[in-house]
Design an enzyme around this catalytic site. Structure first.
Site, PDB file in Angstrom:
ATOM      1  N   CYS A 270      -3.809   7.638  -7.371  1.00  0.00           N
ATOM      2  CA  CYS A 270      -4.964   7.188  -7.957  1.00  0.00           C
ATOM      3  C   CYS A 270      -5.892   8.400  -8.201  1.00  0.00           C
ATOM      4  O   CYS A 270      -6.495   8.632  -9.254  1.00  0.00           O
ATOM      5  CB  CYS A 270      -5.481   5.946  -7.114  1.00  0.00           C
ATOM      6  SG  CYS A 270      -5.579   5.995  -5.667  1.00  0.00           S
TER       7      CYS A 270
ATOM      8  N   HIS B 265     -12.749   5.721  -7.931  1.00  0.00           N
ATOM      9  CA  HIS B 265     -12.989   7.069  -6.773  1.00  0.00           C
ATOM     10  C   HIS B 265     -13.656   8.031  -7.633  1.00  0.00           C
ATOM     11  O   HIS B 265     -13.737   8.346  -8.621  1.00  0.00           O
ATOM     12  CB  HIS B 265     -11.434   7.562  -6.940  1.00  0.00           C
ATOM     13  CG  HIS B 265     -10.487   6.749  -6.096  1.00  0.00           C
ATOM     14  ND1 HIS B 265     -10.886   5.607  -5.244  1.00  0.00           N
ATOM     15  CD2 HIS B 265      -9.025   6.740  -5.774  1.00  0.00           C
ATOM     16  CE1 HIS B 265      -9.952   4.897  -4.886  1.00  0.00           C
ATOM     17  NE2 HIS B 265      -8.852   5.877  -4.989  1.00  0.00           N
TER      18      HIS B 265
HETATM   19  N1  NAP Z   1      -4.661   0.250  -4.498  1.00  0.00           N
HETATM   20  C1  NAP Z   1      -4.723   1.126  -5.267  1.00  0.00           C
HETATM   21  O1  NAP Z   1      -5.678   1.619  -5.704  1.00  0.00           O
HETATM   22  C2  NAP Z   1      -3.678   2.019  -5.500  1.00  0.00           C
HETATM   23  C3  NAP Z   1      -3.616   3.239  -6.575  1.00  0.00           C
HETATM   24  C4  NAP Z   1      -2.407   3.847  -6.728  1.00  0.00           C
HETATM   25  C5  NAP Z   1      -1.321   3.552  -6.261  1.00  0.00           C
HETATM   26  N2  NAP Z   1      -1.210   2.460  -5.170  1.00  0.00           N
HETATM   27  C6  NAP Z   1       0.019   1.975  -4.643  1.00  0.00           C
HETATM   28  O2  NAP Z   1       0.489   0.818  -5.040  1.00  0.00           O
HETATM   29  C7  NAP Z   1       1.210   0.137  -4.257  1.00  0.00           C
HETATM   30  C8  NAP Z   1       0.697  -1.295  -4.116  1.00  0.00           C
HETATM   31  O3  NAP Z   1      -0.488  -1.075  -3.373  1.00  0.00           O
HETATM   32  P1  NAP Z   1      -1.596  -2.313  -3.244  1.00  0.00           P
HETATM   33  O4  NAP Z   1      -2.880  -1.701  -2.950  1.00  0.00           O
HETATM   34  O5  NAP Z   1      -1.507  -3.271  -4.289  1.00  0.00           O
HETATM   35  O6  NAP Z   1      -0.989  -2.970  -1.877  1.00  0.00           O
HETATM   36  P2  NAP Z   1      -1.290  -4.460  -1.319  1.00  0.00           P
HETATM   37  O7  NAP Z   1      -2.491  -5.028  -1.842  1.00  0.00           O
HETATM   38  O8  NAP Z   1      -0.985  -4.395   0.191  1.00  0.00           O
HETATM   39  O9  NAP Z   1       0.140  -5.253  -1.971  1.00  0.00           O
HETATM   40  C9  NAP Z   1       1.468  -5.105  -1.550  1.00  0.00           C
HETATM   41  C10 NAP Z   1       2.431  -5.869  -2.261  1.00  0.00           C
HETATM   42  O10 NAP Z   1       3.681  -5.681  -1.781  1.00  0.00           O
HETATM   43  C11 NAP Z   1       4.218  -6.736  -1.337  1.00  0.00           C
HETATM   44  N3  NAP Z   1       4.794  -6.507  -0.059  1.00  0.00           N
HETATM   45  C12 NAP Z   1       4.197  -5.944   1.117  1.00  0.00           C
HETATM   46  N4  NAP Z   1       5.024  -5.871   2.127  1.00  0.00           N
HETATM   47  C13 NAP Z   1       6.188  -6.257   1.702  1.00  0.00           C
HETATM   48  C14 NAP Z   1       7.595  -6.222   2.317  1.00  0.00           C
HETATM   49  N5  NAP Z   1       7.776  -5.640   3.554  1.00  0.00           N
HETATM   50  N6  NAP Z   1       8.441  -6.597   1.491  1.00  0.00           N
HETATM   51  C15 NAP Z   1       8.277  -6.909   0.324  1.00  0.00           C
HETATM   52  N7  NAP Z   1       7.087  -7.011  -0.157  1.00  0.00           N
HETATM   53  C16 NAP Z   1       6.136  -6.596   0.386  1.00  0.00           C
HETATM   54  C17 NAP Z   1       3.080  -7.600  -1.103  1.00  0.00           C
HETATM   55  O11 NAP Z   1       3.554  -9.190  -1.189  1.00  0.00           O
HETATM   56  P3  NAP Z   1       3.009 -10.378  -0.499  1.00  0.00           P
HETATM   57  O12 NAP Z   1       1.710 -10.583  -0.885  1.00  0.00           O
HETATM   58  O13 NAP Z   1       4.115 -11.354  -0.565  1.00  0.00           O
HETATM   59  O14 NAP Z   1       3.125  -9.966   1.145  1.00  0.00           O
HETATM   60  C18 NAP Z   1       2.085  -7.504  -2.128  1.00  0.00           C
HETATM   61  O15 NAP Z   1       2.541  -8.051  -3.392  1.00  0.00           O
HETATM   62  C19 NAP Z   1       1.236   1.151  -2.929  1.00  0.00           C
HETATM   63  O16 NAP Z   1       2.334   1.776  -3.131  1.00  0.00           O
HETATM   64  C20 NAP Z   1       0.183   1.923  -3.348  1.00  0.00           C
HETATM   65  O17 NAP Z   1       0.362   3.118  -2.464  1.00  0.00           O
HETATM   66  C21 NAP Z   1      -2.327   1.743  -4.971  1.00  0.00           C
END
Ligand code: NAP
Length: 350
Positions: free
Chosen positions: A149, A242
């Site tokens: 990001c 950010h």
């Molecule tokens: N947040 C940001 O600003 C941002 C920016 C750029 C990139 N990213 C990247 O985008 C990705 C998602 O980030 P996020 O912030 O959305 O994370 P998050 O809120 O923690 O969401 C994670 C997602 O993945 C699923 N998940 C988690 N553990 C799992 C497992 N062991 N097996 C299968 N599914 C699983 C969760 O499903 P359940 O709800 O069913 O647990 C949920 O749908 C990451 O790789 C992160 O680095 C995030």
């Protein structure tokens, strides 16, 4: 009008997955055919499985959709992945191996020499690595990625300046919103009234991805740009957005006015400007002394533009500036969605 392309969101219940769902709900090219998440959520209705943490409500048409398992049997041709990196490393190749086009937001494959890391306005030509990926991996599908990001905001602002004045040094200090850590993310007793001067792996990611995006890539040979990048990454008590202050060094030092003119004139290639999620103005330059600010500027161009301000001379390097990028829109779901639209434009997804 031709029918829409069926797509799925992997990790649909998380902070980024919800942004995907929101942005895809009324999309002119894509329609959501499946939402998938962990075993905890699979089999439940979407609105029940997910704790909606972004403004508004889950789209009415998707509230009851049953969440699927992360198995490559979803009724879609393109999948958007918002999975944690450790999960993506296992799941995304299974989808590519089953013939799906995967637009990933995770870092799991960003640094593989045959996987494109793309910001459409910056390096759409790197998409040609897909053909190398086909040869190397033998998958009928493929994986492409969008950057971290903070990197997205930094590189969108740097691209036109690099092209015009040849960047050689970047010193960046990030103030990253709490939603960047997903949900539930950083505990409130750690982040409120506080600044956390460490985000694991972030500084390395920003440095590496900046050099990759501004470098060359073709036929499994990625040549990183020769730019020294020094980063201090910090988590601050802002929800979305950010803010990054930067000092920049160039081979040809621009004046602040020259830099502002170049930033204001920046547009991606014509094929990108016409994509449905592309901002009309990818870089919004603010003239006020105290802008950009995350609360006021993160939603510029529906969250797809990077706001830049305080462009001025630097007493150590050549130029200083401040940028704001919406981390879950341009820096995550919106960036991946634009990559998906580019795949359709290129005929790589039909
Ligand atoms: N947040 C940001 O600003 C941002 C920016 C750029 C990139 N990213 C990247 O985008 C990705 C998602 O980030 P996020 O912030 O959305 O994370 P998050 O809120 O923690 O969401 C994670 C997602 O993945 C699923 N998940 C988690 N553990 C799992 C497992 N062991 N097996 C299968 N599914 C699983 C969760 O499903 P359940 O709800 O069913 O647990 C949920 O749908 C990451 O790789 C992160 O680095 C995030």
């Amino acid at each position: 009008m031709a029918s829409k392309i069926p797509v799925a969101v992997l990790g649909a219940t998380g902070a980024v997955g919800q942004r995907f769902v929101q942005l895809l709900a009324e999309h002119p090219l894509f329609e959501i055919a499946a939402l998938a998440a962990s075993k905890r959520s699979a089999g439940r209705g979407y609105a029940d499985a997910c704790r909606w943490v972004i403004p508004g409500d889950p789209p009415a048409s998707l509230r009851e959709m049953l969440v699927s398992k992360l198995e490559p049997n979803l009724p879609a041709r393109l999948v958007f992945s918002a999975l944690p990196a450790n999960v993506a490393r296992d799941v995304e190749p299974r989808f590519a191996g089953a013939g799906y086009a995967v637009c990933s937001n995770a870092s799991a494959f960003r640094y593989e020499p045959d996987v494109p890391l793309v910001i459409p306005e910056v390096n759409s030509e790197h998409l040609s690595l897909i053909f190398a990926q086909h040869k190397v991996r033998g998958w009928p599908g493929f994986i492409i990625t969008n950057p971290n990001c903070s990197t997205t905001g930094i590189v969108m602002a740097l691209k036109p300046l690099h092209d015009a004045f040849c960047l050689n040094k970047v010193f960046a200090f990030t103030m990253q919103g709490a939603s960047g850590a997903g949900y539930p993310g950083v505990p409130s007793l750690d982040i409120l009234d506080n600044v956390i001067p460490y985000i694991g792996g972030e500084e390395e990611k920003i440095a590496r991805e900046t050099r990759l995006l501004l470098g060359d890539a073709s036929d499994v040979k990625q040549r990183e740009a020769e730019i020294k990048v020094s980063v201090h990454a910090n988590r601050v008590p802002v929800i979305d957005g950010h803010t990054i202050t930067m000092s920049l060094g160039f081979e040809r030092k621009p004046t602040p006015d020259e830099a502002i003119e170049i930033l204001r004139a920046f547009h991606g290639p014509a094929e990108v400007q016409s994509l449905p999620s592309a901002p009309k103005q990818p870089i919004v330059v603010r003239d006020e002394d105290d802008r950009p600010q995350p609360r006021r500027d993160r939603d510029a161009e529906r969250g797809m533009a990077v706001s830049v301000g305080r462009v001025r001379e630097c007493p150590i390097l050549d130029l200083q500036m401040v940028i704001v990028v919406h981390n879950t829109v341009r820096g995550a779901a919106g960036g991946a969605l634009l990559n998906g639209e580019l795949l359709v434009q290129r005929g790589l997804v039909k």
